[in-house]
Design an enzyme around this catalytic site. Sequence first.
Site, short mmCIF file in Angstrom:
data_model
loop_
_atom_site.label_atom_id
_atom_site.label_comp_id
_atom_site.label_asym_id
_atom_site.label_seq_id
_atom_site.Cartn_x
_atom_site.Cartn_y
_atom_site.Cartn_z
N ASN A 1 0.85 -1.18 0.00
CA ASN A 1 0.00 0.00 0.00
C ASN A 1 0.89 1.23 0.00
O ASN A 1 1.79 1.35 0.84
CB ASN A 1 -0.88 0.02 1.26
CG ASN A 1 -1.59 1.36 1.44
OD1 ASN A 1 -2.56 1.64 0.74
ND2 ASN A 1 -1.11 2.20 2.34
N GLU A 2 0.66 2.12 -0.93
CA GLU A 2 1.42 3.37 -1.00
C GLU A 2 2.90 3.09 -0.70
O GLU A 2 3.51 3.72 0.17
CB GLU A 2 0.84 4.43 -0.06
CG GLU A 2 -0.58 4.78 -0.43
CD GLU A 2 -1.14 6.04 0.26
OE1 GLU A 2 -0.49 6.60 1.15
OE2 GLU A 2 -2.26 6.45 -0.14
N GLU B 1 -8.38 4.00 -2.99
CA GLU B 1 -8.60 4.98 -1.92
C GLU B 1 -9.01 6.28 -2.58
O GLU B 1 -8.25 6.85 -3.36
CB GLU B 1 -7.34 5.19 -1.07
CG GLU B 1 -7.07 4.04 -0.13
CD GLU B 1 -5.94 4.30 0.85
OE1 GLU B 1 -5.75 5.47 1.26
OE2 GLU B 1 -5.25 3.32 1.21
O1 AHR Z 1 -7.15 6.30 4.43
C1 AHR Z 1 -6.19 6.81 5.28
C2 AHR Z 1 -4.77 6.62 4.75
O2 AHR Z 1 -4.59 7.35 3.58
C3 AHR Z 1 -4.38 5.22 4.36
O3 AHR Z 1 -3.96 4.45 5.43
C4 AHR Z 1 -3.23 5.45 3.42
O4 AHR Z 1 -3.10 4.43 2.46
C5 AHR Z 1 -3.56 6.80 2.80
O5 AHR Z 1 -2.47 7.65 2.82
#
Ligand code: AHR
Length: 510
Positions: free
Chosen positions: A180-181, A315
């Site tokens: 993730n990211e 997201e």
């Molecule tokens: O949704 C909140 C955060 O935003 C998540 O954990 C991250 O992936 C994003 O930066």
Amino acid sequence: MPPNVQVSAQDRLQLSVDTSKPGPKIDRNIFGQFAEHLGYGVYEGIWVGPDSKIPNTRGIRNDVVAALKAIKVPNVRWPGGCFADEYHWRKGIGTRAVTLNPNWGGVIEPNTFGTHEFMDFIDQIGSEAYLSVNVGSGTPQEAAEWLEYLTAAQPTTLAKERATNGHPAPYKIPMLGIGNESWDCGGNMTPEYYLRQLTIYSRFVRNYNPAQQRNDQLQKIAVGPGGGEARWTEWTDTIMKAWQKRQWSWDMQGLSMHNYTVINWENKFASVGFGEKEYAQILKETLKMKDLVTTHSAIMDKYDPQKKISLVVDEWGSWYAPLPGSNPGFLVQQNSIRDAILAALNLNIFAHHADRVRGANIAQMVNVLQAMILTEKEKMVLTPTYHVFKMYLPFQDATYIPVTFNAGTYTNGDITLPRIDAIAAKDKSGKLWLELTNIDPNNAVEIEVSVAGLNANSATGETLTAPKVDSVNTFDAPNTVAPKPISVKVQNGKLTIKLDPKSVTVVSIM
Ligand code: AHR
């Protein structure tokens, strides 16, 4: 709008729907949700524990389950977010390890909601799992063993442990996020470094469920861009170029994209008590999603002209300042009619790019950021965004139908936006559906709709609007922003639909 209110000529717009040119399927997975171990998103929002006075089934609150069931959530992304890259699944099975959640408030993470509780939850709401595996601080072995634990049907030691923990049958896992990211909270990796991780995880993290070997295969989703700047186009380019040249030993089926509607990260907008200026600024900002999707789809087209890889916007949503008095690490915000309109605009962008965008997860499902549901102890309230997701149910897996219209304009100060937005689709039964958004918070619009290829006889639907741009639902006044039936005039095969100011409307045409 009261039925007798007159509409001036400039408030009358034409829209045509052409059913003879059906487009791609609007994948139901664009209506996905995201549940991270963050604030009250999981603990309190979903999990109250079996001993709670709040009515629950095996610890999962019944009111939240019923509300989510009603919006047919196609998939839930879990356990994060940034949390996922520090999540070690073994701490959430059998005897639980109490750890910390350094990303989100530094609070205790009891791990009482773990793998089995999550799978039980998605089963209760009739959804499917989208797991994010830990690439940042985990290992390929740890991720591979999690998937074996979840999906192996043969009596391996891990499969037997799963059975001992209450689930002899293998679980179905349709979607898997590899990190993730990873360019930020997931380990600050360069695209090249991440690519090496991706090829390794893609090779070794396997789904063994016999029912998922031919059909319904696991979709592996790589970390993708987080914006439109050069850094992100380079990221998409690196991953997609490598995928095009890939060897047999690795593959992926999706590329993720994250994009929040935020104007200033250092000084975020308020989610309540704002005026028309902030309303217009946020809607202008959210429409940038269109450019992002277009930019990254074009890079993907270069390496994948057959559009095999899905763009998964896993997201998205509004990110405002934390509500006064709340823990800033818990990302608690209210949800207004502005968010309902923002949601409709984004869902429409995804639908217009249905050939490439085949997944999206709004952040986040309960009590965090642009939530569907807010809870406080035993109380629960549905947000305006929830109502949009419910109104859009007919678009799940429906066939995209092109619409053409003159959008008109809405102006506030130096901001000018398209005044209306729309999508159309045919559901599996052949029924035609039309969504219309009126951004203008001050003026109603009358839309004259003509439908090529259908002699329209009648139309019915629902509309969502509110008294003020910052109207919200609260525990004490839960229905300030709630859908109401709308009547539609049909004459000589043409529909005339009056859209209230700041409204989202969905009608079926027969
Ligand atoms: O949704 C909140 C955060 O935003 C998540 O954990 C991250 O992936 C994003 O930066």
